[in-house]
Scaffold this motif. Structure first.
Motif, PDB file in Angstrom:
ATOM      1  N   GLU A  77       0.806  -1.219   0.000  1.00 56.39           N
ATOM      2  CA  GLU A  77       0.000   0.000   0.000  1.00 56.39           C
ATOM      3  C   GLU A  77       0.843   1.275   0.000  1.00 56.39           C
ATOM      4  OE1 GLU A  77      -2.565  -0.436   3.366  1.00 56.39           O
ATOM      5  OE2 GLU A  77      -3.273  -2.403   2.722  1.00 56.39           O
ATOM      6  N   ARG A  78       2.169   1.128   0.032  1.00 62.09           N
ATOM      7  CA  ARG A  78       3.089   2.266   0.016  1.00 62.09           C
ATOM      8  C   ARG A  78       2.775   3.264   1.136  1.00 62.09           C
ATOM      9  NH1 ARG A  78       6.261   2.408  -4.830  1.00 62.09           N
ATOM     10  NH2 ARG A  78       6.130   0.298  -5.685  1.00 62.09           N
ATOM     11  N   ARG A  79       2.688   2.761   2.357  1.00 60.94           N
ATOM     12  CA  ARG A  79       2.399   3.656   3.480  1.00 60.94           C
ATOM     13  C   ARG A  79       3.443   3.482   4.588  1.00 60.94           C
ATOM     14  NH1 ARG A  79      -0.020   0.538   7.333  1.00 60.94           N
ATOM     15  NH2 ARG A  79      -1.092  -1.361   6.663  1.00 60.94           N
ATOM     16  N   GLY A  80       4.705   3.453   4.168  1.00 61.88           N
ATOM     17  CA  GLY A  80       5.792   3.368   5.129  1.00 61.88           C
ATOM     18  C   GLY A  80       6.316   4.743   5.503  1.00 61.88           C
ATOM     19  N   ALA A  81       7.509   4.774   6.101  1.00 62.89           N
ATOM     20  CA  ALA A  81       8.111   6.019   6.564  1.00 62.89           C
ATOM     21  C   ALA A  81       8.688   6.818   5.395  1.00 62.89           C
ATOM     22  CB  ALA A  81       9.214   5.700   7.569  1.00 62.89           C
ATOM     23  N   LYS A  82       8.921   8.087   5.635  1.00 69.01           N
ATOM     24  CA  LYS A  82       9.623   8.922   4.660  1.00 69.01           C
ATOM     25  C   LYS A  82      11.085   8.495   4.686  1.00 69.01           C
ATOM     26  CE  LYS A  82      10.528  13.675   3.212  1.00 69.01           C
ATOM     27  NZ  LYS A  82      10.362  15.122   3.508  1.00 69.01           N
ATOM     28  N   THR A  83      11.516   7.805   3.630  1.00 68.39           N
ATOM     29  CA  THR A  83      12.791   7.087   3.635  1.00 68.39           C
ATOM     30  C   THR A  83      13.734   7.631   2.573  1.00 68.39           C
ATOM     31  OG1 THR A  83      11.646   5.100   4.375  1.00 68.39           O
ATOM     32  CG2 THR A  83      13.839   4.799   3.456  1.00 68.39           C
ATOM     33  N   ALA A  84      15.014   7.709   2.929  1.00 65.01           N
ATOM     34  CA  ALA A  84      16.070   8.088   1.994  1.00 65.01           C
ATOM     35  C   ALA A  84      16.988   6.894   1.770  1.00 65.01           C
ATOM     36  CB  ALA A  84      16.865   9.271   2.536  1.00 65.01           C
ATOM     37  N   LEU A  85      17.594   6.836   0.599  1.00 67.62           N
ATOM     38  CA  LEU A  85      18.612   5.826   0.288  1.00 67.62           C
ATOM     39  C   LEU A  85      19.937   6.527   0.045  1.00 67.62           C
ATOM     40  CD1 LEU A  85      19.667   3.002  -0.571  1.00 67.62           C
ATOM     41  CD2 LEU A  85      18.883   3.545  -2.893  1.00 67.62           C
ATOM     42  N   ILE A  86      20.977   6.059   0.714  1.00 66.44           N
ATOM     43  CA  ILE A  86      22.345   6.517   0.441  1.00 66.44           C
ATOM     44  C   ILE A  86      23.064   5.376  -0.262  1.00 66.44           C
ATOM     45  CG2 ILE A  86      24.531   7.285   1.424  1.00 66.44           C
ATOM     46  CD1 ILE A  86      23.013   8.443   3.768  1.00 66.44           C
ATOM     47  N   THR A  87      23.561   5.645  -1.472  1.00 65.27           N
ATOM     48  CA  THR A  87      24.240   4.610  -2.235  1.00 65.27           C
ATOM     49  C   THR A  87      25.502   5.170  -2.868  1.00 65.27           C
ATOM     50  OG1 THR A  87      23.903   2.872  -3.881  1.00 65.27           O
ATOM     51  CG2 THR A  87      22.943   5.025  -4.364  1.00 65.27           C
ATOM     52  N   THR A  88      26.214   4.334  -3.591  1.00 63.69           N
ATOM     53  CA  THR A  88      27.476   4.712  -4.213  1.00 63.69           C
ATOM     54  C   THR A  88      27.224   5.541  -5.474  1.00 63.69           C
ATOM     55  OG1 THR A  88      28.434   2.645  -3.402  1.00 63.69           O
ATOM     56  CG2 THR A  88      29.644   3.794  -5.134  1.00 63.69           C
ATOM     57  N   VAL A  94      19.707   2.220  -9.571  1.00 57.86           N
ATOM     58  CA  VAL A  94      19.653   0.760  -9.653  1.00 57.86           C
ATOM     59  C   VAL A  94      18.255   0.234  -9.347  1.00 57.86           C
ATOM     60  CG1 VAL A  94      20.383  -1.343  -8.459  1.00 57.86           C
ATOM     61  CG2 VAL A  94      22.094   0.267  -9.293  1.00 57.86           C
ATOM     62  N   ILE A  95      17.612   0.744  -8.292  1.00 57.84           N
ATOM     63  CA  ILE A  95      16.312   0.201  -7.908  1.00 57.84           C
ATOM     64  C   ILE A  95      15.221   0.581  -8.908  1.00 57.84           C
ATOM     65  CG2 ILE A  95      16.892   0.136  -5.459  1.00 57.84           C
ATOM     66  CD1 ILE A  95      15.098   2.573  -5.047  1.00 57.84           C
ATOM     67  N   GLU A  96      15.508   1.552  -9.795  1.00 54.72           N
ATOM     68  CA  GLU A  96      14.538   1.915 -10.825  1.00 54.72           C
ATOM     69  C   GLU A  96      14.850   1.230 -12.159  1.00 54.72           C
ATOM     70  OE1 GLU A  96      12.260   5.903 -12.472  1.00 54.72           O
ATOM     71  OE2 GLU A  96      13.819   6.051 -10.947  1.00 54.72           O
ATOM     72  N   MET A  97      16.131   1.042 -12.446  1.00 52.32           N
ATOM     73  CA  MET A  97      16.534   0.385 -13.689  1.00 52.32           C
ATOM     74  C   MET A  97      16.249  -1.115 -13.645  1.00 52.32           C
ATOM     75  SD  MET A  97      20.119   2.389 -14.243  1.00 52.32           S
ATOM     76  CE  MET A  97      20.669   1.366 -15.596  1.00 52.32           C
ATOM     77  N   ARG A  98      16.206  -1.692 -12.439  1.00 48.14           N
ATOM     78  CA  ARG A  98      15.913  -3.108 -12.247  1.00 48.14           C
ATOM     79  C   ARG A  98      16.972  -3.963 -12.942  1.00 48.14           C
ATOM     80  NH1 ARG A  98      10.497  -3.835 -10.629  1.00 48.14           N
ATOM     81  NH2 ARG A  98      10.408  -5.859 -11.675  1.00 48.14           N
ATOM     82  N   PRO A 115       9.593   2.333  -8.383  1.00 49.59           N
ATOM     83  CA  PRO A 115      10.432   1.964  -7.241  1.00 49.59           C
ATOM     84  C   PRO A 115       9.824   2.479  -5.942  1.00 49.59           C
ATOM     85  CG  PRO A 115      11.406   3.798  -8.427  1.00 49.59           C
ATOM     86  CD  PRO A 115      10.235   3.329  -9.258  1.00 49.59           C
ATOM     87  N   LEU A 116      10.208   1.865  -4.848  1.00 50.13           N
ATOM     88  CA  LEU A 116       9.655   2.262  -3.553  1.00 50.13           C
ATOM     89  C   LEU A 116      10.020   3.701  -3.213  1.00 50.13           C
ATOM     90  CD1 LEU A 116       7.934   0.850  -1.410  1.00 50.13           C
ATOM     91  CD2 LEU A 116      10.039   0.226  -0.221  1.00 50.13           C
ATOM     92  N   LEU A 117      11.211   4.134  -3.638  1.00 48.43           N
ATOM     93  CA  LEU A 117      11.651   5.507  -3.383  1.00 48.43           C
ATOM     94  C   LEU A 117      11.872   6.233  -4.707  1.00 48.43           C
ATOM     95  CD1 LEU A 117      14.351   4.992  -0.588  1.00 48.43           C
ATOM     96  CD2 LEU A 117      11.892   5.314  -0.335  1.00 48.43           C
ATOM     97  N   PRO A 118      11.262   7.406  -4.912  1.00 44.29           N
ATOM     98  CA  PRO A 118      11.520   8.179  -6.131  1.00 44.29           C
ATOM     99  C   PRO A 118      12.950   8.730  -6.131  1.00 44.29           C
ATOM    100  CG  PRO A 118      10.160   9.434  -4.612  1.00 44.29           C
ATOM    101  CD  PRO A 118      10.284   8.061  -4.030  1.00 44.29           C
ATOM    102  N   ARG A 119      13.393   9.223  -7.266  1.00 43.83           N
ATOM    103  CA  ARG A 119      14.797   9.597  -7.447  1.00 43.83           C
ATOM    104  C   ARG A 119      15.251  10.675  -6.466  1.00 43.83           C
ATOM    105  NH1 ARG A 119      18.864  11.970 -10.976  1.00 43.83           N
ATOM    106  NH2 ARG A 119      20.169  10.248 -11.755  1.00 43.83           N
TER     107      ARG A 119
END
Length: 695
Positions: A77-88, A94-98, A115-119
């Protein structure tokens, strides 16, 4: 756990919350409607009801084991926390290109899931580790601090950290976590080298993002649940069922909530495996149908099949590859949107479709009389005579047949020139065929012939549909165990404490390093047993060793099981022989002359399983007492037949019930088609076989 202990199993489903109290080995159970706004309310309500039935107070409960769909639902349902991803740097998308795989190869208009998190919620840091774990470019603390400052300004409440090749060398991820903890102490942090230390960055990044996304929600819920229990006088520890079929502590569950994503279905598979062991069955098809979904699992040699990757929230007709990959140990099963609450409609091609949308418990199917106007599978079952409107859920919910007829006519029958009975028949056949087809595909993918299998059915809706599924699948034997309506909750009470630790370390057999392998497996053994010891400080622990291997150049691996002796004294020839043996079983023959690769190493630590007393099958001994009769629609002959109604609690060992018949109990009803007959076994299981097979 001592024989006289008092234990509580709780399973929160999409429609019902199942609560089972086991006192001195004797279960007492209730089903209550799930309370979505505050799921703990239904647990407290159900706990008081079963305690009253058992004649105890909540303070006497000595252990609580809980499974929940909350983590799964939050991701869907996409109702989790406001989340950030830190990557290289260079891996932001990557999570959008699959991956290059297309789950629908010939659909030119294919839309990939978001993706779960937008760009804009994905950030990068420099620094680089290579595929051997060597640091190519150092990560400067000041670069990390600059990114953390941006995250602080944006008001994120949870952060996922997924850096390239961190499963081999977590140094950079640990630095990022250190800076986050110093500057944002209130923010939840998840790092991929702890959540899922495995190769394949797409799966690993998705897994750590999912963990971070649901971590605040699950931590809040588990904290509230613990506080409410303490307020009710319950002082015992609370444990959680995890997706791999074992139990972990509440604290570990709060830290790694992504491991809870399939906790409820995992409990059901454990329950079915326990029944399989009791009857000495080596090939079992577990069928769990509740209010929202149906789950199908293959159990061989009394052990559910497991996997290390599965998908959540498939978006394209339940096709593999269209969901969110989660890379954690999990019981391998197929799950489709087919439950008692699954809603029916007619599509643009004038075909009946059922699910995946569900009425849930609020408002529920039309027959609940709680405001629902669209027909669900339960409405079809009611019209077809499978349910008693005055004795549903132990009489706690009155059903309204006329509401079901009206809903079926309005949304199905009127569109297809069918009367309500024909519409109900159509809905039931569609949902049954959907489930049968899912079972067929799952069996084919695993190289199995279902005609050799025994079905074990549980969940509130499964006994209503299992007989028809057996007819469709050619399965000749079906077992419906006692407590089938709350099977997953009972399974929680049968599960061992366990934890699987795994790690990706790439190695070819041509470069086999016994010393490195032994140390790696010892480290994983220490890690997994450490998690188990947080739950149980005294029980013996058994460790199962597994490696994932493939031929060089192949895209995926197969799991190879090793004995502890083979793991602690590793030899290349042993690994090669075990791989070729299992590869030949799956694909017919090994491939000569190719090097073999190992990609993932795994150790699963578990406490001893519950001792199972074997059951000697009872021979037929007279007919079961009949308490009434009713018209029951028989799908195979497409007409109503007069069916006997039998009270399950009144059946004695060996008594038979020829179909068509309905065997009733508080939490479900077992429908015996005209082609089958049933016999009560000594442990209370109802054993359905093809007519003439019972002597």
């Amino acid at each position: 756990m001592k024989d006289q202990s008092i234990r509580l199993g709780v399973d929160i489903g999409g429609t019902f919350t199942d609560v089972v109290l086991e006192k001195a080995g004797v279960p007492v159970s209730v089903k209550v409607l799930t309370t979505y706004a505050a799921p703990e309310d239904a647990i407290i309500d159900g706990m008081h009801q079963v305690c009253a039935k058992a004649g105890i107070t909540p303070s006497q409960i000595e252990q609580i084991i809980h499974g929940t769909t909350l983590a799964t639902n939050a991701l869907i349902e996409r109702r989790g926390a406001k989340t950030a991803l830190i990557t290289t740097e260079g891996f932001r998308d990557v999570i959008e290109m699959r991956t290059e795989s297309r789950f629908e190869q010939y659909d030119l208009n294919l839309t990939l899931p978001e993706p779960l998190l937008p760009r804009q919620m994905r950030f990068t840091v420099p620094g680089r580790v290579d595929a051997k774990g060597q640091i190519l470019v150092d990560l400067d603390r000041r670069d990390v601090e600059a990114v953390v400052d941006k995250i602080a300004e944006a008001g994120f409440t949870s952060v996922a950290v997924g850096l390239i090749h961190s499963y081999l060398n977590p140094t950079h991820e640990l630095l990022v976590r250190e800076v986050l903890a110093e500057r944002l102490p209130e923010v939840a942090i998840s790092i991929s080298s702890e959540v899922s230390p495995q190769m394949r960055e797409y799966e690993r990044f998705n897994t750590v993002v999912a963990n971070a996304y649901i971590k605040p929600l699950m931590a809040s819920y588990l904290g509230r649940l613990e506080d409410r229990m303490r307020g009710e006088g319950v002082q015992c520890r609370i444990f959680l069922m995890h997706s791999g079929g074992g139990i972990i502590s509440l604290q570990n569950a709060a830290e790694f909530p992504v491991r809870l994503v399939e906790s409820g279905p995992a409990g059901g598979a454990v329950f079915a495996a326990h029944i399989a062991a009791r009857y000495g069955l080596d090939k079992v098809l577990s069928f769990d149908m509740g209010g929202t979904t149906a789950k199908i699992c293959l159990i061989k040699d009394q052990t559910p099949k497991t996997s290390r990757v599965f998908e959540v929230a498939r978006t394209y007709r339940f096709k593999k590859g269209s969901g969110m990959p989660i890379s954690i140990p999990v019981i391998d099963m197929v799950e489709i949107g087919a439950g008692g609450g699954s809603l029916a409609h007619v599509d643009g091609m004038r075909q009946i479709r059922v699910g995946p949308e569900s009425a849930g418990s609020e408002p529920g199917p039309a027959c609940y009389g709680r405001g629902g106007t669209r027909p669900g599978v339960t409405d079809a079952d009611l019209v077809l005579g499978k349910l008693d409107p005055d004795n549903f859920a132990g009489g706690s919910i009155a059903l309204h047949p006329q509401s079901s007829r009206s809903a079926l006519a309005d949304h199905v029958g009127d569109n297809l020139d069918m009367d309500p009975v024909e519409a109900a028949f159509g809905v039931a056949e569609v949902v049954d065929e959907n489930m049968a087809n899912a079972a067929r595909v799952h069996a084919v993918e695993n190289g199995e012939d279902l005609s050799e299998y025994t079905m074990i059915a549980f969940g509130g809706a499964a006994p209503l549909h299992a007989g028809r599924l057996c007819e469709k699948l050619g399965v000749t034997r079906l077992l419906v165990p006692p407590g089938a309506g709350v099977g997953s909750a009972i399974g929680f009470l049968r599960a061992p404490f366990s934890f699987e630790a795994n790690r990706s370390v790439y190695m070819r057999l041509s470069d086999f390093d016994p010393g490195r392998i032994k140390q790696l497996l010892l480290d994983l053994k220490t890690e997994s047993t450490g998690f188990v010891r947080t739950c149980d400080a005294v029980s013996p622990i058994h460790c199962a060793f597994k490696v994932y291997m493939r031929y060089a150049g192949q895209g995926w691996e197969i799991p190879i099981t090793l004995t502890e002796a083979q793991a602690m004294a590793p030899e290349a020839a042993t690994f090669e022989a075990r791989f070729e043996e299992d590869y030949a079983k799956l694909f017919g023959r090994p491939v000569a002359g190719m090097d073999i690769e190992i990609t993932v190493w795994s150790v699963n630590a578990t406490t001893p399983p519950e001792t199972v007393a074997p059951i000697a099958a009872a021979a037929g001994n007279g007919l079961a007492p009949v308490v009434g009769s009713r018209s029951l629609f028989d799908a195979a002959s497409a007409r109503y037949l007069e069916a006997q109604v039998i009270d399950r609690s009144a059946m004695e060992t060996g008594q038979r019930a020829p179909g068509p018949a309905a065997i009733t109990e508080a939490e479900t009803t077992i429908i015996i088609p005209a082609s089958r007959e049933a016999i009560r076994q000594p442990d209370g299981c109802i054993d359905l076989v093809t007519k003439g097979a019972v002597q």
